[in-house]
Scaffold this motif. Structure first.
Motif, PDB file in Angstrom:
ATOM      1  N   ILE A 229      10.671   7.508 -10.437  1.00 51.34           N
ATOM      2  CA  ILE A 229      11.426   8.245 -11.068  1.00 51.34           C
ATOM      3  C   ILE A 229      13.142   7.952  -9.800  1.00 51.34           C
ATOM      4  O   ILE A 229      14.048   7.612 -10.671  1.00 51.34           O
ATOM      5  N   ASN A 230      11.916   7.377  -8.401  1.00 54.39           N
ATOM      6  CA  ASN A 230      13.681   7.194  -7.892  1.00 54.39           C
ATOM      7  C   ASN A 230      12.823   5.596  -7.547  1.00 54.39           C
ATOM      8  O   ASN A 230      13.297   5.253  -6.184  1.00 54.39           O
ATOM      9  N   ASP A 231      12.511   4.826  -8.402  1.00 57.97           N
ATOM     10  CA  ASP A 231      12.636   3.875  -8.271  1.00 57.97           C
ATOM     11  C   ASP A 231      11.194   3.641  -7.716  1.00 57.97           C
ATOM     12  O   ASP A 231      10.204   4.082  -7.522  1.00 57.97           O
ATOM     13  N   ALA A 232      11.218   2.734  -7.435  1.00 59.27           N
ATOM     14  CA  ALA A 232      10.231   1.727  -6.586  1.00 59.27           C
ATOM     15  C   ALA A 232       9.295   2.331  -5.317  1.00 59.27           C
ATOM     16  O   ALA A 232      10.685   3.162  -4.363  1.00 59.27           O
ATOM     17  N   LEU A 233       7.860   2.415  -5.040  1.00 64.99           N
ATOM     18  CA  LEU A 233       7.611   2.933  -3.399  1.00 64.99           C
ATOM     19  C   LEU A 233       7.891   1.912  -2.868  1.00 64.99           C
ATOM     20  O   LEU A 233       6.994   1.032  -3.229  1.00 64.99           O
ATOM     21  N   ILE A 234       7.973   1.738  -1.669  1.00 68.53           N
ATOM     22  CA  ILE A 234       8.347   0.404  -0.637  1.00 68.53           C
ATOM     23  C   ILE A 234       7.883   0.927   0.520  1.00 68.53           C
ATOM     24  O   ILE A 234       8.178   2.346   0.932  1.00 68.53           O
ATOM     25  N   VAL A 235       6.837   0.718   1.038  1.00 70.14           N
ATOM     26  CA  VAL A 235       5.273   1.108   2.643  1.00 70.14           C
ATOM     27  C   VAL A 235       6.092  -0.408   3.358  1.00 70.14           C
ATOM     28  O   VAL A 235       5.879  -1.595   2.903  1.00 70.14           O
ATOM     29  N   GLU A 236       5.443  -0.282   4.301  1.00 73.23           N
ATOM     30  CA  GLU A 236       5.482  -1.197   5.222  1.00 73.23           C
ATOM     31  C   GLU A 236       4.194  -0.938   6.201  1.00 73.23           C
ATOM     32  O   GLU A 236       4.048   0.331   6.502  1.00 73.23           O
ATOM     33  N   ASN A 237       3.471  -2.397   6.767  1.00 66.51           N
ATOM     34  CA  ASN A 237       2.570  -2.145   8.013  1.00 66.51           C
ATOM     35  C   ASN A 237       1.328  -1.300   7.754  1.00 66.51           C
ATOM     36  O   ASN A 237       0.988  -0.495   8.675  1.00 66.51           O
ATOM     37  N   THR A 238       1.257  -1.423   6.320  1.00 63.80           N
ATOM     38  CA  THR A 238       0.098  -0.774   6.074  1.00 63.80           C
ATOM     39  C   THR A 238      -1.326  -0.721   7.356  1.00 63.80           C
ATOM     40  O   THR A 238      -1.632  -2.357   7.476  1.00 63.80           O
ATOM     41  N   ALA A 239      -2.218   0.144   6.940  1.00 71.13           N
ATOM     42  CA  ALA A 239      -3.378  -0.406   7.666  1.00 71.13           C
ATOM     43  C   ALA A 239      -4.692  -1.104   7.141  1.00 71.13           C
ATOM     44  O   ALA A 239      -5.236  -2.319   7.418  1.00 71.13           O
ATOM     45  N   SER A 240      -4.226  -1.095   5.640  1.00 73.08           N
ATOM     46  CA  SER A 240      -5.151  -0.901   4.719  1.00 73.08           C
ATOM     47  C   SER A 240      -4.436  -2.998   4.897  1.00 73.08           C
ATOM     48  O   SER A 240      -3.605  -2.969   4.484  1.00 73.08           O
ATOM     49  N   LYS A 241      -5.806  -3.769   4.228  1.00 74.70           N
ATOM     50  CA  LYS A 241      -5.671  -4.666   3.749  1.00 74.70           C
ATOM     51  C   LYS A 241      -5.455  -5.199   1.859  1.00 74.70           C
ATOM     52  O   LYS A 241      -5.480  -6.504   1.498  1.00 74.70           O
ATOM     53  N   SER A 242      -5.585  -4.354   1.516  1.00 76.41           N
ATOM     54  CA  SER A 242      -5.734  -4.604  -0.610  1.00 76.41           C
ATOM     55  C   SER A 242      -5.787  -3.146  -0.567  1.00 76.41           C
ATOM     56  O   SER A 242      -6.245  -1.898  -0.130  1.00 76.41           O
ATOM     57  N   ILE A 243      -5.216  -3.054  -1.537  1.00 75.55           N
ATOM     58  CA  ILE A 243      -5.563  -1.790  -2.618  1.00 75.55           C
ATOM     59  C   ILE A 243      -5.434  -1.928  -4.378  1.00 75.55           C
ATOM     60  O   ILE A 243      -5.914  -3.018  -4.707  1.00 75.55           O
ATOM     61  N   THR A 244      -6.233  -0.775  -4.592  1.00 77.73           N
ATOM     62  CA  THR A 244      -7.001  -0.934  -5.977  1.00 77.73           C
ATOM     63  C   THR A 244      -6.355  -0.212  -6.869  1.00 77.73           C
ATOM     64  O   THR A 244      -6.434   0.897  -6.627  1.00 77.73           O
ATOM     65  N   LEU A 245      -5.943  -1.044  -7.739  1.00 78.47           N
ATOM     66  CA  LEU A 245      -6.306   0.472  -9.193  1.00 78.47           C
ATOM     67  C   LEU A 245      -7.359   1.088  -9.755  1.00 78.47           C
ATOM     68  O   LEU A 245      -7.814  -0.251  -9.952  1.00 78.47           O
ATOM     69  N   LYS A 246      -7.508   2.243 -10.280  1.00 75.31           N
ATOM     70  CA  LYS A 246      -8.339   2.138 -10.935  1.00 75.31           C
ATOM     71  C   LYS A 246      -8.363   3.681 -11.745  1.00 75.31           C
ATOM     72  O   LYS A 246      -8.276   4.497 -11.500  1.00 75.31           O
ATOM     73  N   SER A 247      -9.534   3.283 -13.036  1.00 81.91           N
ATOM     74  CA  SER A 247      -9.866   4.344 -13.395  1.00 81.91           C
ATOM     75  C   SER A 247     -10.449   5.569 -12.956  1.00 81.91           C
ATOM     76  O   SER A 247     -11.398   5.180 -12.582  1.00 81.91           O
ATOM     77  N   THR A 248     -10.063   6.254 -13.363  1.00 83.58           N
ATOM     78  CA  THR A 248     -11.362   7.372 -12.820  1.00 83.58           C
ATOM     79  C   THR A 248     -11.579   8.289 -14.249  1.00 83.58           C
ATOM     80  O   THR A 248     -13.018   9.243 -14.236  1.00 83.58           O
TER      81      THR A 248
END
Length: 286
Positions: free
Chosen positions: A197-216
């Motif tokens: 609702i307030n535009d993009a989510l932006i994060v910095e320096n994550t511990a993770s090196k990957s992120i997965t879009l997955k269906s439940t």
């Protein structure tokens, strides 16, 4: 490009990825660019990521104008190499780019198909006689939901590791100084329309090196590995849309309450003459 698992399409306009089709069941993973909603698929962000204040910047005392995410996404690239599982594009600075950005560069974008993954490589070379400054980023949009009968709310984004993260906040595309708590030893983000609702989510320096879009509800998922990128943006239309963008970035938009020279932008990169910078990310169908 095609192998036994995937059929992948790109186009010279913007060197843009346009389709990721899983051959086994004909599932299209990449957003197909409906112009009524969002007319792009996976634009390349160069030489800026995000928005400049008033769409302008100052370089060596002179003012230049660039629209959000820069001009590379709207230019036609040359094809240098092409095979069944590989294509290499190149964009070289010219009279038109120099009107908006006073540096001479060579930008290469390479797609390599490997099993159920696409490796996307960016290379920026300084072909100027001065140091150049730039940002670069990716903006792939993935269909969400992937299957009929599902909704966005049936999907989650899952980081590789538990995260403690604040998110940067945006006001009309510009970054606000104050951050907001986002994840507290969590790895899963539930997807809802209100999330954007307030535009993009932006994060910095994550511990993770990957992120997965997955269906439940099904076994469908797509993973983005971004270990060479400092920032990660996650975006969909605030009014709701059937896609989610997962965006590895090297650079961010201008701050709303700061005015700095282009060379001093947050996350800006630089290259000496003849120096070359490379980075890559991977899209994997799982």
């Amino acid at each position: 490009m095609e192998n036994q698992w995937l059929k992948v399409s790109t186009k010279a306009e913007g060197a843009e990825l346009t389709s990721i089709l899983l051959k086994k069941d004909n599932t299209e993973y990449l957003w197909q660019g409906d112009p009524k909603i969002w007319g792009r698929h996976a634009p390349i962000l160069f030489p800026i990521v995000g928005r400049l204040k008033e769409n302008r910047c100052t370089i060596d005392g002179k003012e230049y104008h660039m629209t959000q995410h820069g001009f590379a996404r709207d230019m036609t690239f040359d094809i240098l190499e092409e095979s069944e599982e590989h294509i290499l594009y190149q964009l070289t600075s010219n009279e038109d780019t120099l009107k908006h950005y006073p540096y001479r560069f060579q930008l290469r974008v390479e797609y390599i198909l490997k099993e159920k993954s696409i490796i996307i490589k960016y290379s920026v070379k300084n072909i100027d006689d001065q140091k150049i400054y730039f940002s670069i980023g990716a903006h792939p949009g993935f269909n969400c939901p992937l299957l009929e009968g599902e909704s966005m709310e049936d999907y989650v984004l899952e980081f590789e590791k538990e995260e403690v993260l604040d998110k940067m906040c945006l006001d009309n595309g510009l970054i606000l100084e104050e951050k907001q708590p986002f994840l507290n030893h969590e790895k899963t983000i539930s997807l809802t329309k209100d999330l954007f609702i307030n535009d993009a989510l932006i994060v910095e320096n994550t511990a993770s090196k990957s992120i997965t879009l997955k269906s439940t509800k099904s076994n469908k998922s797509v993973c983005v590995t971004f270990d060479e990128f400092r920032y990660l943006g996650i975006w969909s239309k605030p009014e709701g849309a059937p896609f989610v963008c997962i965006e590895p970035w090297l650079g961010i938009a201008d701050y709303k309450d700061k005015t700095v020279d282009f060379k001093d932008k947050a996350g800006i990169l630089s290259l000496d003459p003849e120096e070359e910078s490379q980075c890559s990310y991977i899209i994997s169908i799982e």
